[in-house]
Scaffold this motif. Structure first.
Motif, PDB file in Angstrom:
ATOM      1  N   TRP A 255       0.692  -1.188   0.083  1.00 19.27           N
ATOM      2  CA  TRP A 255      -0.106  -0.259  -0.332  1.00 19.27           C
ATOM      3  C   TRP A 255       0.947   1.391   0.340  1.00 19.27           C
ATOM      4  CZ3 TRP A 255      -5.317   0.689  -0.468  1.00 19.27           C
ATOM      5  CH2 TRP A 255      -5.516   1.975  -0.224  1.00 19.27           C
ATOM      6  N   ASP A 256       2.053   1.339   0.958  1.00 18.82           N
ATOM      7  CA  ASP A 256       2.851   2.387   1.265  1.00 18.82           C
ATOM      8  C   ASP A 256       3.955   2.160   0.289  1.00 18.82           C
ATOM      9  OD1 ASP A 256       4.040   0.457   2.441  1.00 18.82           O
ATOM     10  OD2 ASP A 256       3.916   1.679   4.305  1.00 18.82           O
ATOM     11  N   GLU A 262       1.003  -4.974   2.669  1.00 22.37           N
ATOM     12  CA  GLU A 262      -0.047  -4.766   3.911  1.00 22.37           C
ATOM     13  C   GLU A 262      -0.660  -6.002   3.316  1.00 22.37           C
ATOM     14  OE1 GLU A 262       2.950  -2.471   4.517  1.00 22.37           O
ATOM     15  OE2 GLU A 262       1.387  -2.009   2.589  1.00 22.37           O
ATOM     16  N   VAL A 278      -6.993  -2.024   6.941  1.00 21.27           N
ATOM     17  CA  VAL A 278      -5.296  -1.846   6.344  1.00 21.27           C
ATOM     18  C   VAL A 278      -4.122  -2.230   7.280  1.00 21.27           C
ATOM     19  CG1 VAL A 278      -3.119  -0.872   4.901  1.00 21.27           C
ATOM     20  CG2 VAL A 278      -5.531  -0.435   4.964  1.00 21.27           C
ATOM     21  N   ARG A 280      -0.722  -3.778   9.328  1.00 22.84           N
ATOM     22  CA  ARG A 280       1.185  -4.202   8.798  1.00 22.84           C
ATOM     23  C   ARG A 280       1.743  -5.079   9.485  1.00 22.84           C
ATOM     24  NH1 ARG A 280       3.173   0.979   8.444  1.00 22.84           N
ATOM     25  NH2 ARG A 280       2.200   1.263   6.266  1.00 22.84           N
ATOM     26  N   THR A 295      -4.749   1.639   9.726  1.00 21.26           N
ATOM     27  CA  THR A 295      -6.084   1.971   8.667  1.00 21.26           C
ATOM     28  C   THR A 295      -5.764   3.563   8.492  1.00 21.26           C
ATOM     29  OG1 THR A 295      -7.675   0.016   9.420  1.00 21.26           O
ATOM     30  CG2 THR A 295      -7.861   1.949   7.782  1.00 21.26           C
ATOM     31  N   THR A 298      -5.312   6.164   5.527  1.00 18.84           N
ATOM     32  CA  THR A 298      -5.561   5.898   4.397  1.00 18.84           C
ATOM     33  C   THR A 298      -6.359   5.777   2.834  1.00 18.84           C
ATOM     34  OG1 THR A 298      -7.109   3.539   5.351  1.00 18.84           O
ATOM     35  CG2 THR A 298      -4.486   3.660   5.336  1.00 18.84           C
ATOM     36  N   ARG A 335      -5.460   5.083  -4.972  1.00 15.22           N
ATOM     37  CA  ARG A 335      -4.302   5.664  -4.006  1.00 15.22           C
ATOM     38  C   ARG A 335      -3.218   6.746  -4.942  1.00 15.22           C
ATOM     39  NH1 ARG A 335      -0.679   0.182  -3.276  1.00 15.22           N
ATOM     40  NH2 ARG A 335      -1.553  -0.476  -5.695  1.00 15.22           N
ATOM     41  N   GLY A 338      -0.759   8.298  -1.756  1.00  8.87           N
ATOM     42  CA  GLY A 338      -0.936   7.356  -0.383  1.00  8.87           C
ATOM     43  C   GLY A 338      -2.376   7.405   0.381  1.00  8.87           C
ATOM     44  N   ARG A 339      -2.940   7.890  -0.141  1.00 10.19           N
ATOM     45  CA  ARG A 339      -4.408   7.537  -0.089  1.00 10.19           C
ATOM     46  C   ARG A 339      -5.516   6.942  -1.185  1.00 10.19           C
ATOM     47  NH1 ARG A 339      -7.445   9.737   4.656  1.00 10.19           N
ATOM     48  NH2 ARG A 339      -8.918  10.069   4.056  1.00 10.19           N
TER      49      ARG A 339
END
Length: 581
Positions: A255-256, A262, A278, A280, A295, A298, A335, A338-339
């Motif tokens: 995700w990041d 994740e 989310v 991790r 989460t 996000t 995304r 990052g969001r």
């Protein structure tokens, strides 16, 4: 309205509900309450198109090959059920190079395991040691011990924890005591969380028996469970720092962008028990592995009745969006910075596959004065105006695949009733087949011949006839007066070549699960994650299928393994290739 009041008022309405994702067993009173009058589909094709001479679809789409291939499986109601769902897992269990199909009906009959024998398919579940199982539903195939064959993980609707079966060549043998407690399970995800070369296991659970303040459907919201394989067939619980919820579906993604995956969790009843999450993987104090809730911030925390999740690059930018199907309007999360941002309406993924073809949908937001919606209308952010001649469908796990091998991902989404009395859905719905254009998604359900009317909660894509394209298998749910079972749809829509990439990891990680495969054709790049196209109730083979269009080869194939190792091959011809770590 305050959340507490929503819960209290809804529990009364939900007493007769069998559960959005799992068990359909009810007591006599609840069973009677579920048998209510509801809209029924009354037009459109009653059956799938039949395959003609030569076993092909006359219109270049999908045709029903179930009888032709000898794969008929039928399921009827049993006990006090009002609805029987079923799961599907496609994998090569006997190692003959051909795909087998496991059918897990959530009822009082054993699973069916269809294997190729000569020119037909035979049910070998009993001889493979599965004949004594009942009320099965989610399943997953994976090489859990690194010996080169596909083992089996099975979950149940009620009365059993997760059970693991070792593949001994011609029979499954239960390899460990059941993991966890008795829960209503929906998804099973084998994955190497700690990158030690052994597959671990993540479990999505809807509810567990008991009394609690968050009681729903005669059970408590369960959540995510995880187990680390510390040695061959020895699993230990992993701490999950996340609230209880009705965890419905799972997916893995970086995700990041930090190089580590994740866990995305799609949750049912999100407005009551918390939205999508989310998680991790990381080290807890003392060094133990844990899954931590990250989460916040996000943008993935939508509160919805999420029924499934699928990763698909809709707009061709090289980055996956995440299609969250819903009891109402879908979400498509991309995304940005990052969001997560919902772009479903922009890209054509929010409403489709209407119950009555030809009806013109008129979208509008919740009307509190409408008798059909009442105070519970916000269960659907938007749906069809009830004065229109169509009703919304309840969508389940997306099956992402390239139906025509043009190099652009498409998606098939099953649809099926959940007997939710306060939601105006019909029974005998039909799924939707959305073709990717590289910019958005277009509904081609009717043209491709996949609009037959029945309730479907699970499906899988696999090349059953070894002709290079991906066929579809769907499980038709059984209900009063309606026989359920397996339908196999042969794909004749492919107009291009294809390349199948099989990644082989080192040691116990032979499946290559979690590997990212990227293929370059001309100036176009495509990617797939090896996760078996996970479904809430099953999965497909652990291999990456790419459409090449008119190209005879891929310019480059790159496999990034979970260990971090990267292997590249150039000028890989169409067909099938195995890439070793």
């Amino acid at each position: 309205m305050m959340r507490r009041e929503w819960i209290e008022r809804s529990v009364i309405m939900l007493a007769a509900l069998s559960g959005c994702g799992g068990s359909s067993a009810t007591d006599a009173g609840a069973d009677a309450a579920q048998r209510v009058d509801r809209p029924m589909a009354s037009s459109g094709p009653p059956e799938y198109r039949a395959c003609v001479t030569g076993g092909r679809d006359p219109e270049g789409g999908f045709c029903d090959a179930t009888a032709m291939w000898g794969m008929a499986v039928t399921v009827d109601l049993h006990s006090m059920m009002s609805l029987v769902r079923g799961g599907l897992t496609a994998a090569d269990f006997d190692g003959d190079g051909r795909v087998d199909v496991l059918v897990t009906p959530a009822t009082d009959v054993a699973p069916t395991l269809l294997m190729r024998r000569g020119d037909g398919w035979v049910d070998v579940a009993a001889e493979w040691g599965l004949g004594g199982l009942r009320r099965t539903l989610p399943s997953a195939a994976a090489d859990l011990d690194g010996d080169g064959d596909q083992d089996l993980v099975i979950g149940f609707t009620t009365g059993s924890a997760v059970r693991l079966f070792r593949n001994e060549g011609a029979r499954f043998v239960e390899a460990t005591p059941p993991l966890g407690r008795e829960e209503e399970l929906s998804a099973l995800l084998p994955v190497d969380l700690d990158r030690d070369g052994r597959l671990d296991l993540i479990v999505a659970a809807l509810s567990y028996p008991g009394a609690c303040s968050g009681d729903v459907v005669n059970g408590c919201p369960a959540g995510v469970r995880a187990y680390r394989q510390v040695d061959a067939w020895r699993f230990e619980p992993i701490a999950v720092d996340a609230p209880g919820c009705r965890a419905q579906a799972l997916a893995m993604v970086d995700w990041d962008g930090d190089g580590r995956d994740e866990v995305l969790v799609a949750t049912d009843y999100g407005m009551f028990f918390g939205g999508n999450m989310v998680l991790r993987p990381g080290a807890a104090p003392g060094g133990a592995l844990t899954l931590r809730n990250v989460t916040a911030g996000t943008g993935f925390d939508q509160e919805m009745f999420a029924m499934g999740i699928g990763a698909i690059d809709v707009d061709g930018d090289g980055q996956d969006e995440f299609l969250l199907t819903n009891l109402g309007r879908n979400a498509l999360i991309t995304r940005r910075g990052g969001r997560g941002v919902d772009v479903a309406r922009m890209l054509g993924a929010d409403n489709y596959g209407m119950s009555v073809p030809g009806a013109t949908p008129r979208l509008r937001y919740f009307d509190p004065d409408n008798a059909r919606e009442g105070p519970y209308g916000r269960f659907q952010e938007a749906y069809l105006d009830p004065s229109a001649s169509a009703f919304p469908t309840t969508k389940w796990t997306p099956v992402v695949f390239d139906l025509d091998d043009d190099g652009v991902s498409d998606v098939y989404i099953p649809a099926g009733t959940i007997f939710f009395d306060i939601y105006p859905e019909p029974s005998q719905q039909h799924g939707a087949l959305l073709r990717g254009t590289g910019r958005d998604l277009v509904d081609v359900t009717g043209a491709m011949g996949v609009g037959a009317r029945h309730d479907t909660h699970s499906a899988a894509a696999a090349d059953l006839d070894a002709d290079g394209d991906l066929d579809l298998v769907v499980f038709r749910s059984a209900m009063a007066g309606v026989t359920g079972g397996l339908t196999v749809l042969r794909n004749d829509a492919s107009t291009g070549r294809s390349l199948v990439v099989v990644a082989r990891g080192r040691g116990a990680a032979r499946d290559g699960i979690g590997a990212m495969v990227q293929v370059t054709v001309g100036g176009r790049r495509m990617h797939r994650r090896l996760d078996g196209n996970l479904s809430i109730f099953g999965s497909g083979p652990h291999e990456a299928h790419f459409g090449l269009g008119a190209a005879a080869e891929a310019g480059e194939v790159t496999v990034r393994f979970p260990s971090g190792a990267v292997v590249r091959r150039e000028r890989v011809p169409a067909g099938r290739v195995v890439i070793e770590e």
